[in-house]
Design a protein around this motif. Structure first.
Motif, PDB file in Angstrom:
ATOM      1  N   SER A   1       0.935  -1.246   0.196  1.00 30.01           N
ATOM      2  CA  SER A   1       0.137   0.071  -0.057  1.00 30.01           C
ATOM      3  C   SER A   1       0.957   1.405  -0.040  1.00 30.01           C
ATOM      4  CB  SER A   1      -0.981   0.001   1.216  1.00 30.01           C
ATOM      5  OG  SER A   1      -0.351   0.110   2.335  1.00 30.01           O
ATOM      6  N   ALA A   2       2.070   1.092   0.597  1.00 30.47           N
ATOM      7  CA  ALA A   2       2.890   2.306   0.535  1.00 30.47           C
ATOM      8  C   ALA A   2       3.552   2.623  -0.890  1.00 30.47           C
ATOM      9  CB  ALA A   2       3.859   2.211   1.848  1.00 30.47           C
ATOM     10  N   LEU A   3       3.977   1.421  -1.498  1.00 27.60           N
ATOM     11  CA  LEU A   3       4.709   1.286  -2.564  1.00 27.60           C
ATOM     12  C   LEU A   3       3.649   1.841  -3.807  1.00 27.60           C
ATOM     13  CD1 LEU A   3       7.141  -1.578  -2.490  1.00 27.60           C
ATOM     14  CD2 LEU A   3       7.658   0.804  -1.731  1.00 27.60           C
ATOM     15  N   ALA A   4       2.835   1.403  -3.905  1.00 30.39           N
ATOM     16  CA  ALA A   4       1.919   1.428  -4.751  1.00 30.39           C
ATOM     17  C   ALA A   4       1.595   2.928  -5.299  1.00 30.39           C
ATOM     18  CB  ALA A   4       0.604   0.848  -4.696  1.00 30.39           C
ATOM     19  N   PRO A   5       1.323   4.099  -4.320  1.00 33.12           N
ATOM     20  CA  PRO A   5       1.239   5.457  -5.020  1.00 33.12           C
ATOM     21  C   PRO A   5       2.349   6.023  -5.810  1.00 33.12           C
ATOM     22  CG  PRO A   5       0.307   5.005  -2.790  1.00 33.12           C
ATOM     23  CD  PRO A   5       0.946   3.759  -3.164  1.00 33.12           C
ATOM     24  N   ARG A   6       3.626   5.519  -5.501  1.00 38.09           N
ATOM     25  CA  ARG A   6       4.793   6.012  -6.012  1.00 38.09           C
ATOM     26  C   ARG A   6       5.230   5.351  -7.257  1.00 38.09           C
ATOM     27  NH1 ARG A   6       9.591   8.471  -3.566  1.00 38.09           N
ATOM     28  NH2 ARG A   6      11.535   8.375  -4.973  1.00 38.09           N
ATOM     29  N   LEU A   7       5.043   4.065  -7.164  1.00 37.82           N
ATOM     30  CA  LEU A   7       5.621   3.194  -8.385  1.00 37.82           C
ATOM     31  C   LEU A   7       4.232   2.934  -9.247  1.00 37.82           C
ATOM     32  CD1 LEU A   7       7.546   0.564  -6.542  1.00 37.82           C
ATOM     33  CD2 LEU A   7       8.423   2.542  -7.564  1.00 37.82           C
TER      34      LEU A   7
ATOM     35  N   TYR B   1      10.017  -1.963  -9.944  1.00 42.21           N
ATOM     36  CA  TYR B   1      11.002  -1.585 -11.021  1.00 42.21           C
ATOM     37  C   TYR B   1      11.399  -0.280 -10.680  1.00 42.21           C
ATOM     38  CZ  TYR B   1       9.009  -5.620 -13.986  1.00 42.21           C
ATOM     39  OH  TYR B   1       8.516  -6.681 -14.333  1.00 42.21           O
ATOM     40  N   PRO B   2      12.406  -0.186 -10.127  1.00 42.07           N
ATOM     41  CA  PRO B   2      12.840   1.360  -9.664  1.00 42.07           C
ATOM     42  C   PRO B   2      13.586   1.832 -10.981  1.00 42.07           C
ATOM     43  CG  PRO B   2      14.340  -0.414  -8.716  1.00 42.07           C
ATOM     44  CD  PRO B   2      13.129  -0.916  -9.268  1.00 42.07           C
ATOM     45  N   GLU B   3      13.452   3.110 -10.889  1.00 40.32           N
ATOM     46  CA  GLU B   3      14.150   4.042 -12.029  1.00 40.32           C
ATOM     47  C   GLU B   3      15.226   4.845 -11.490  1.00 40.32           C
ATOM     48  OE1 GLU B   3      10.358   4.232 -15.177  1.00 40.32           O
ATOM     49  OE2 GLU B   3      10.852   5.900 -14.044  1.00 40.32           O
ATOM     50  N   ASN B   4      15.571   4.848 -10.148  1.00 42.62           N
ATOM     51  CA  ASN B   4      16.485   5.970  -9.708  1.00 42.62           C
ATOM     52  C   ASN B   4      16.886   5.488  -8.564  1.00 42.62           C
ATOM     53  OD1 ASN B   4      14.561   7.076  -8.155  1.00 42.62           O
ATOM     54  ND2 ASN B   4      13.823   8.370  -9.980  1.00 42.62           N
ATOM     55  N   VAL B   5      17.731   6.138  -7.710  1.00 43.13           N
ATOM     56  CA  VAL B   5      18.367   5.740  -6.640  1.00 43.13           C
ATOM     57  C   VAL B   5      17.168   6.104  -5.420  1.00 43.13           C
ATOM     58  CG1 VAL B   5      20.210   6.318  -4.588  1.00 43.13           C
ATOM     59  CG2 VAL B   5      20.612   5.984  -7.200  1.00 43.13           C
ATOM     60  N   GLU B   6      16.590   7.147  -5.596  1.00 40.48           N
ATOM     61  CA  GLU B   6      15.406   7.456  -4.796  1.00 40.48           C
ATOM     62  C   GLU B   6      14.567   6.522  -4.545  1.00 40.48           C
ATOM     63  OE1 GLU B   6      17.975  10.973  -5.878  1.00 40.48           O
ATOM     64  OE2 GLU B   6      16.543   9.421  -7.086  1.00 40.48           O
ATOM     65  N   ASP B   7      14.028   5.873  -5.828  1.00 36.11           N
ATOM     66  CA  ASP B   7      13.175   4.790  -5.638  1.00 36.11           C
ATOM     67  C   ASP B   7      13.718   3.471  -4.677  1.00 36.11           C
ATOM     68  OD1 ASP B   7      11.251   5.995  -7.211  1.00 36.11           O
ATOM     69  OD2 ASP B   7      11.893   4.860  -9.175  1.00 36.11           O
TER      70      ASP B   7
ATOM     71  N   ASN C   1      13.720  -5.373  -9.677  1.00 38.69           N
ATOM     72  CA  ASN C   1      14.025  -5.410 -11.305  1.00 38.69           C
ATOM     73  C   ASN C   1      14.712  -4.557 -11.625  1.00 38.69           C
ATOM     74  OD1 ASN C   1      14.267  -5.303 -13.884  1.00 38.69           O
ATOM     75  ND2 ASN C   1      12.796  -7.114 -14.192  1.00 38.69           N
ATOM     76  N   MET C   2      16.098  -4.461 -11.726  1.00 38.62           N
ATOM     77  CA  MET C   2      17.078  -3.255 -11.784  1.00 38.62           C
ATOM     78  C   MET C   2      17.080  -2.854 -13.082  1.00 38.62           C
ATOM     79  SD  MET C   2      17.486  -2.546  -8.442  1.00 38.62           S
ATOM     80  CE  MET C   2      18.511  -1.386  -8.364  1.00 38.62           C
TER      81      MET C   2
ATOM     82  N   PRO D   1      23.366  -0.586 -12.390  1.00 37.41           N
ATOM     83  CA  PRO D   1      23.296  -2.000 -12.408  1.00 37.41           C
ATOM     84  C   PRO D   1      22.537  -2.722 -13.538  1.00 37.41           C
ATOM     85  CG  PRO D   1      21.860  -1.075 -10.691  1.00 37.41           C
ATOM     86  CD  PRO D   1      22.547   0.185 -11.319  1.00 37.41           C
ATOM     87  N   GLY D   2      21.484  -2.014 -14.130  1.00 38.28           N
ATOM     88  CA  GLY D   2      20.857  -2.702 -15.182  1.00 38.28           C
ATOM     89  C   GLY D   2      21.664  -2.661 -16.518  1.00 38.28           C
TER      90      GLY D   2
END
Length: 476
Positions: A20-26, A57-63, A101-102, A122-123
């Protein structure tokens, strides 16, 4: 054979809070679809899939920082994922949790031609990096065969065909940026070529298999593209002749770039699969690189040494196309082995021994295969004592499964007995945890456990890999 045995799964309440915390950001970059989760719960090994609860699927260090902080707060495991080409169950979500998944963190640069370094996320895959570097006159030499991600190659301390001349990943990582379990960002070293300032945190991360943190960038050492390259394909009447010739070449002072071994079973499999017109027999692929005159001189010496060891044929190639044809034999080895038994499963496994004991180790593996009735072509990077068994078997057959388990156990224990290691470049994952105590002893495991507990006190970073959770001190 090792099976996923979760010791402590993520709590449903904690997982729900994390999602529930990750969904709004990602948004769409967070998936709980079963096909996606299953894909991320398996690698190239024979080990069963063990899917995570979700894939991010993070796109940056902040993610990455946000995901780690959230998972740390709720004690939910995190499993980094590159391209899924690892060989010992490294990405299996043994405790559930969130797979990272990087692949979207794939920026390259800056490149410093003067320093011969490059910073990558890393990707980035090794082929993509070398394509990017082509016009700089530099290249990145570590080649594990698969087009693996550099984050994954760092995490497994990967190696490959070029290790004889250029070394392994541990020799090419100058500095790493990693996000630790609680979201702290760590830079392990400066960009200087050497340092004696404190503990070597970079090498701590190289080979950690995602158990200590998530790599988000790295500075890598590069090398000049050689002016000339020449490759020799040499067939021998026996494995002993081939290995002894390799040892002689390595001890002659010749600057070998690559030296690979393919046993007679592997050669027959490749010829059946690829139709390259290979001569039968145990075979070496030897490559030299440098200035044209030096390469030509060294290749003549290699041919003379090969004759001393009763080589039945020596074929050389200098053009890119001709060399590519020879190396196709090596790169097709895995697929050729699997094709020996359509529908069967394969186990890519390795061990590494001192070069002086390599012939003994390979001969022992071949005897075991014959005794146990197991099909397992052998290839390897004989210049550094590392060889692979491409085990082909039917996992639905209890007899074959038992025979393969016995073979793998003997392979690891023989390597240790000969003064070697249970893996030269594939890593531990959870596939080879059972032999870590025999190789490193109680003191070694306790030291690793202390490091793990210090950097990941809640045991959320790829738990269950490298060392058993039961061997760790109590977690928070």
């Amino acid at each position: 054979m090792p099976q996923p045995q979760p010791l402590r799964a993520a709590s449903p309440d904690g997982l729900a809070l994390v999602l529930s915390a990750l969904a709004p950001r990602l948004g769409a970059r967070l998936s709980t679809a079963f096909p996606v989760r299953e894909q991320h719960g398996r690698d190239a090994s024979y080990l069963p899939a063990c899917p995570p609860d979700a894939v991010a699927y993070p796109e940056n260090v902040e993610d990455v920082v946000f995901i780690l902080q959230t998972c740390h707060s709720h004690r939910v495991p995190v499993i980094p994922f590159g391209t899924g080409t690892s060989c010992e169950g490294h990405v299996a979500a043994l405790h559930g949790g969130i797979c990272l998944n990087m692949s979207r963190m794939d920026a390259i640069g800056p490149v410093s031609v003067a320093d011969m370094t490059c910073r990558v996320q890393p990707g980035v895959t090794r082929k993509a990096l070398n394509a990017w570097l082509r016009d700089t006159g530099l290249f990145f030499p570590v080649d594990p065969g698969a087009d693996a991600s550099l984050g994954g190659m760092i995490s497994t301390r990967a190696s490959g065909t070029n290790a004889v001349r250029y070394g392994t990943m541990k020799d090419h990582v100058i500095s790493v940026d990693a996000v630790l379990a609680d979201g702290t960002v760590l830079r392990t070293a400066s960009l200087a070529r050497k340092s004696s300032a404190g503990y070597n945190l970079t090498q701590l991360m190289v080979g950690a298999e995602g158990t200590l943190g998530v790599i988000v960038s790295a500075t890598l050492r590069l090398h000049p593209i050689p002016e000339a390259v020449e490759t020799a394909l040499i067939a021998f009447p026996s494995s002993a002749a081939a290995i002894d010739c390799a040892i002689a070449i390595m001890g002659s002072g010749i600057q070998v770039a690559r030296i690979e071994y393919l046993d007679d079973v592997q050669i027959r499999a490749i010829e059946r699969y690829s139709r390259l017109g290979l001569s039968e027999g145990d075979t070496l692929i030897v490559e030299c690189s440098g200035d044209p005159d030096s390469v030509a001189r060294q290749m003549r010496w290699i041919g003379e040494i090969a004759v001393d060891f009763a080589a039945s044929s020596v074929t050389t190639a200098r053009s890119a196309d001709a060399r590519g044809r020879i190396w196709k034999a090596r790169h097709d080895a895995w697929w050729a082995a699997i094709a020996l038994r359509p529908g069967a499963k394969g186990i890519p496994t390795d061990s590494c021994v001192p070069v002086s004991r390599l012939a003994e180790a390979i001969d022992g593996a071949r005897r075991d295969c014959a005794e146990l009735g197991v099909t397992a072509p052998i290839c390897g990077h004989v210049g550094d004592g590392n060889f692979h068994l491409c085990v082909v078997f039917d996992p639905e057959s209890p007899r074959e499964a038992t025979a393969v388990e016995t073979l793998l156990e003997r392979l690891s224990r023989r390597a240790i007995a000969l003064g070697g290691t249970i893996t030269g470049e594939h890593g531990i994952g959870y596939g080879k945890r059972a032999f870590m105590a025999e190789e490193h002893g109680e003191a070694g495991l306790r030291a690793m456990a202390a490091v793990k507990r210090a950097l990941d006190p809640r045991n959320i970073m790829n738990p269950g890999k490298i060392i058993e959770a039961g061997g760790l001190p109590p977690f928070e």
